[in-house]
Design an enzyme around this catalytic site. Sequence first.
Site, mmCIF file in Angstrom:
data_model
loop_
_atom_site.group_PDB
_atom_site.id
_atom_site.type_symbol
_atom_site.label_atom_id
_atom_site.label_comp_id
_atom_site.label_asym_id
_atom_site.label_seq_id
_atom_site.Cartn_x
_atom_site.Cartn_y
_atom_site.Cartn_z
ATOM 1 N N GLY A 52 0.767 -1.246 0.000
ATOM 2 C CA GLY A 52 0.000 0.000 0.000
ATOM 3 C C GLY A 52 0.795 1.291 0.000
ATOM 4 O O GLY A 52 0.313 2.308 -0.498
ATOM 5 N N ASP A 108 0.722 3.364 4.438
ATOM 6 C CA ASP A 108 -0.383 4.040 3.733
ATOM 7 C C ASP A 108 -1.482 4.485 4.693
ATOM 8 O O ASP A 108 -1.965 5.614 4.623
ATOM 9 C CB ASP A 108 -0.962 3.140 2.619
ATOM 10 C CG ASP A 108 -1.404 1.755 3.094
ATOM 11 O OD1 ASP A 108 -1.161 1.396 4.266
ATOM 12 O OD2 ASP A 108 -1.985 1.012 2.277
ATOM 13 N N ASP A 111 -5.372 1.677 10.429
ATOM 14 C CA ASP A 111 -6.790 1.370 10.551
ATOM 15 C C ASP A 111 -7.009 0.796 11.965
ATOM 16 O O ASP A 111 -7.125 1.553 12.920
ATOM 17 C CB ASP A 111 -7.121 0.371 9.434
ATOM 18 C CG ASP A 111 -8.586 0.029 9.324
ATOM 19 O OD1 ASP A 111 -9.422 0.879 9.636
ATOM 20 O OD2 ASP A 111 -8.907 -1.104 8.910
#
Length: 187
Positions: A52, A108, A111
Amino acid sequence: MDKNQSIKDYNEKIKRIIVSEDEIKEAIKQAGEKINASYDGRPILLVSILKGSFVFLADLCRAISVPCEIGFMCAKSYYEGTVSTGIVKITMDLDRDISKYHVIIVEDIVDTGRTLNDIVKLLKARNPLSLKVVTLLDKPDRRLVDFEADMALFTIPDLFVIGYGLDCGEKYRNLPYIAEYDECDKK
Ligand code: IMP
Ligand code: MG
């Protein structure tokens, strides 16, 4: 399905732009300036977490004007559709000893925080001179472990996003901006 229909379906999933190309460019310029100022010529190793972060890494490293080296690690977070299963695997490790470097992990998105939590523990145990984490995106509402990046360029709400390196089912990484993925009518 015919070719035109599959391209139409692909485009319809790009719901709306969350972070534009210009906003990304400006934020990366500022991040590069901060890194230049705080590392002051010390040996930097940027550790890009694949896949990512490859687009972010490419732009961030060119916003840094002090000497820096680049390394890659591949971590795979297992997803069921757009939901994380919490299983993180290191599928490719760094090719060198990091004990002589100030390491900056380039990611990236944070989460649940599980991927970086695991990677930070792993790399700290290898005794780098210092270790910081820079992430392009942060989704703090989704956090499941106590983890904060040292630098997050954009904080976004709890949405599944694509583009600028981020994928859905390996597609959309090449979009030049960050967009919300349309999760309705999941295929
Ligand atoms: P975490 O371990 O849950 O923090 O997840 C980190 C990884 O999950 C990231 O490096 C991404 O590859 C992936 N991920 C998390 N959220 C998104 C998203 O909104 N779009 C695409 N990939 C995501
Ligand atoms: Mg991914």
